[in-house]
Write a protein that holds these residues in place. Structure first.
Motif, PDB file in Angstrom:
ATOM      1  N   LYS A  32       0.841  -1.198   0.000  1.00 26.77           N
ATOM      2  CA  LYS A  32       0.000   0.000   0.000  1.00 26.77           C
ATOM      3  C   LYS A  32       0.878   1.251   0.000  1.00 26.77           C
ATOM      4  O   LYS A  32       2.040   1.194   0.396  1.00 26.77           O
ATOM      5  CB  LYS A  32      -0.876   0.024   1.256  1.00 26.77           C
ATOM      6  CG  LYS A  32      -1.754  -1.203   1.449  1.00 26.77           C
ATOM      7  CD  LYS A  32      -2.535  -1.138   2.736  1.00 26.77           C
ATOM      8  CE  LYS A  32      -1.740  -1.063   3.998  1.00 26.77           C
ATOM      9  NZ  LYS A  32      -0.986  -2.142   4.466  1.00 26.77           N
ATOM     10  N   VAL A  33       0.289   2.361  -0.446  1.00 28.16           N
ATOM     11  CA  VAL A  33       0.978   3.639  -0.354  1.00 28.16           C
ATOM     12  C   VAL A  33       1.283   3.893   1.120  1.00 28.16           C
ATOM     13  O   VAL A  33       0.441   3.669   1.983  1.00 28.16           O
ATOM     14  CB  VAL A  33       0.108   4.778  -0.940  1.00 28.16           C
ATOM     15  CG1 VAL A  33       0.711   6.128  -0.633  1.00 28.16           C
ATOM     16  CG2 VAL A  33      -0.069   4.596  -2.440  1.00 28.16           C
ATOM     17  N   GLY A  34       2.497   4.286   1.410  1.00 30.87           N
ATOM     18  CA  GLY A  34       2.928   4.520   2.788  1.00 30.87           C
ATOM     19  C   GLY A  34       3.740   3.376   3.363  1.00 30.87           C
ATOM     20  O   GLY A  34       4.430   3.556   4.362  1.00 30.87           O
ATOM     21  N   ASP A  35       3.672   2.189   2.752  1.00 29.31           N
ATOM     22  CA  ASP A  35       4.476   1.065   3.228  1.00 29.31           C
ATOM     23  C   ASP A  35       5.957   1.362   3.024  1.00 29.31           C
ATOM     24  O   ASP A  35       6.352   2.037   2.068  1.00 29.31           O
ATOM     25  CB  ASP A  35       4.129  -0.223   2.475  1.00 29.31           C
ATOM     26  CG  ASP A  35       2.847  -0.870   2.959  1.00 29.31           C
ATOM     27  OD1 ASP A  35       2.303  -0.447   4.001  1.00 29.31           O
ATOM     28  OD2 ASP A  35       2.373  -1.816   2.289  1.00 29.31           O
ATOM     29  N   LYS A  49      10.087   4.119   0.704  1.00 32.44           N
ATOM     30  CA  LYS A  49       8.703   4.356   1.108  1.00 32.44           C
ATOM     31  C   LYS A  49       7.866   4.504  -0.153  1.00 32.44           C
ATOM     32  O   LYS A  49       8.170   5.330  -1.018  1.00 32.44           O
ATOM     33  CB  LYS A  49       8.593   5.622   1.958  1.00 32.44           C
ATOM     34  CG  LYS A  49       7.190   5.866   2.471  1.00 32.44           C
ATOM     35  CD  LYS A  49       7.159   7.059   3.402  1.00 32.44           C
ATOM     36  CE  LYS A  49       5.769   7.246   3.963  1.00 32.44           C
ATOM     37  NZ  LYS A  49       5.731   8.375   4.888  1.00 32.44           N
ATOM     38  N   VAL A  50       6.812   3.696  -0.271  1.00 32.86           N
ATOM     39  CA  VAL A  50       5.930   3.738  -1.437  1.00 32.86           C
ATOM     40  C   VAL A  50       5.087   5.008  -1.363  1.00 32.86           C
ATOM     41  O   VAL A  50       4.419   5.262  -0.364  1.00 32.86           O
ATOM     42  CB  VAL A  50       5.018   2.489  -1.479  1.00 32.86           C
ATOM     43  CG1 VAL A  50       4.087   2.548  -2.678  1.00 32.86           C
ATOM     44  CG2 VAL A  50       5.849   1.213  -1.496  1.00 32.86           C
ATOM     45  N   THR A  51       5.124   5.821  -2.437  1.00 27.55           N
ATOM     46  CA  THR A  51       4.388   7.077  -2.451  1.00 27.55           C
ATOM     47  C   THR A  51       3.215   7.074  -3.423  1.00 27.55           C
ATOM     48  O   THR A  51       2.314   7.902  -3.288  1.00 27.55           O
ATOM     49  CB  THR A  51       5.312   8.250  -2.798  1.00 27.55           C
ATOM     50  OG1 THR A  51       5.914   8.005  -4.071  1.00 27.55           O
ATOM     51  CG2 THR A  51       6.391   8.422  -1.733  1.00 27.55           C
ATOM     52  N   ALA A  52       3.223   6.169  -4.414  1.00 26.18           N
ATOM     53  CA  ALA A  52       2.145   6.130  -5.411  1.00 26.18           C
ATOM     54  C   ALA A  52       2.246   4.847  -6.221  1.00 26.18           C
ATOM     55  O   ALA A  52       3.220   4.093  -6.092  1.00 26.18           O
ATOM     56  CB  ALA A  52       2.240   7.331  -6.337  1.00 26.18           C
ATOM     57  N   PHE A  53       1.244   4.611  -7.040  1.00 21.52           N
ATOM     58  CA  PHE A  53       1.220   3.487  -7.979  1.00 21.52           C
ATOM     59  C   PHE A  53       0.821   3.997  -9.350  1.00 21.52           C
ATOM     60  O   PHE A  53       0.086   4.976  -9.460  1.00 21.52           O
ATOM     61  CB  PHE A  53       0.208   2.418  -7.546  1.00 21.52           C
ATOM     62  CG  PHE A  53       0.626   1.649  -6.334  1.00 21.52           C
ATOM     63  CD1 PHE A  53       1.566   0.649  -6.414  1.00 21.52           C
ATOM     64  CD2 PHE A  53       0.060   1.931  -5.110  1.00 21.52           C
ATOM     65  CE1 PHE A  53       1.951  -0.060  -5.290  1.00 21.52           C
ATOM     66  CE2 PHE A  53       0.429   1.222  -3.974  1.00 21.52           C
ATOM     67  CZ  PHE A  53       1.375   0.230  -4.075  1.00 21.52           C
ATOM     68  N   LEU A  66       7.651   6.743  -7.928  1.00 24.51           N
ATOM     69  CA  LEU A  66       6.630   6.066  -7.134  1.00 24.51           C
ATOM     70  C   LEU A  66       7.112   5.713  -5.727  1.00 24.51           C
ATOM     71  O   LEU A  66       6.351   5.155  -4.948  1.00 24.51           O
ATOM     72  CB  LEU A  66       6.176   4.787  -7.850  1.00 24.51           C
ATOM     73  CG  LEU A  66       5.657   4.989  -9.271  1.00 24.51           C
ATOM     74  CD1 LEU A  66       5.317   3.651  -9.893  1.00 24.51           C
ATOM     75  CD2 LEU A  66       4.433   5.902  -9.264  1.00 24.51           C
ATOM     76  N   TYR A  67       8.339   6.047  -5.424  1.00 34.30           N
ATOM     77  CA  TYR A  67       8.873   5.767  -4.082  1.00 34.30           C
ATOM     78  C   TYR A  67       9.846   6.848  -3.668  1.00 34.30           C
ATOM     79  O   TYR A  67      10.373   7.590  -4.479  1.00 34.30           O
ATOM     80  CB  TYR A  67       9.539   4.396  -4.026  1.00 34.30           C
ATOM     81  CG  TYR A  67      10.758   4.245  -4.909  1.00 34.30           C
ATOM     82  CD1 TYR A  67      12.017   4.632  -4.452  1.00 34.30           C
ATOM     83  CD2 TYR A  67      10.666   3.726  -6.195  1.00 34.30           C
ATOM     84  CE1 TYR A  67      13.148   4.504  -5.249  1.00 34.30           C
ATOM     85  CE2 TYR A  67      11.770   3.593  -7.000  1.00 34.30           C
ATOM     86  CZ  TYR A  67      13.004   3.984  -6.519  1.00 34.30           C
ATOM     87  OH  TYR A  67      14.112   3.848  -7.318  1.00 34.30           O
ATOM     88  N   GLU A  68      10.062   6.915  -2.367  1.00 31.12           N
ATOM     89  CA  GLU A  68      11.033   7.839  -1.783  1.00 31.12           C
ATOM     90  C   GLU A  68      12.116   6.988  -1.122  1.00 31.12           C
ATOM     91  O   GLU A  68      11.812   6.094  -0.339  1.00 31.12           O
ATOM     92  CB  GLU A  68      10.325   8.699  -0.741  1.00 31.12           C
ATOM     93  CG  GLU A  68      11.212   9.579   0.069  1.00 31.12           C
ATOM     94  CD  GLU A  68      10.460  10.269   1.195  1.00 31.12           C
ATOM     95  OE1 GLU A  68      11.118  10.830   2.071  1.00 31.12           O
ATOM     96  OE2 GLU A  68       9.213  10.242   1.189  1.00 31.12           O
TER      97      GLU A  68
END
Length: 75
Positions: A32-35, A49-53, A66-68
């Motif tokens: 999920k976003v935020g994982d 850190k997942v920020t989007a898909f 899509l990630y930080e």
């Protein structure tokens, strides 16, 4: 991190991936976003850190947004 889904699945099965600090054993686990993913590679540990898909699969350049990268120990 890797070029193929089979390589990614192998990282999970062999215990090289953590999701929110917990070792993941199922390659099909929903993210999920935020994982926060911790991936142990040959010579480095990446903490992301997942920020989007995206709705569709894309190239590496489009995946980078899509990630930080939060760095080891900062998650």
């Amino acid at each position: 991190m890797v070029k193929a889904r089979t390589s990614a699945a192998e990282l999970v099965v062999t215990g090289h991936v953590r999701v929110n600090g917990v070792r993941e054993t199922s390659p099909g686990h929903a993210i999920k976003v935020g994982d926060v993913l911790t991936v142990a590679l040959d010579r480095a540990v990446r903490v992301l850190k997942v920020t989007a898909f995206h709705e569709r699969r894309g190239d590496a350049a489009s995946a980078r947004v899509l990630y930080e990268d939060v760095g080891e120990g900062k998650a």
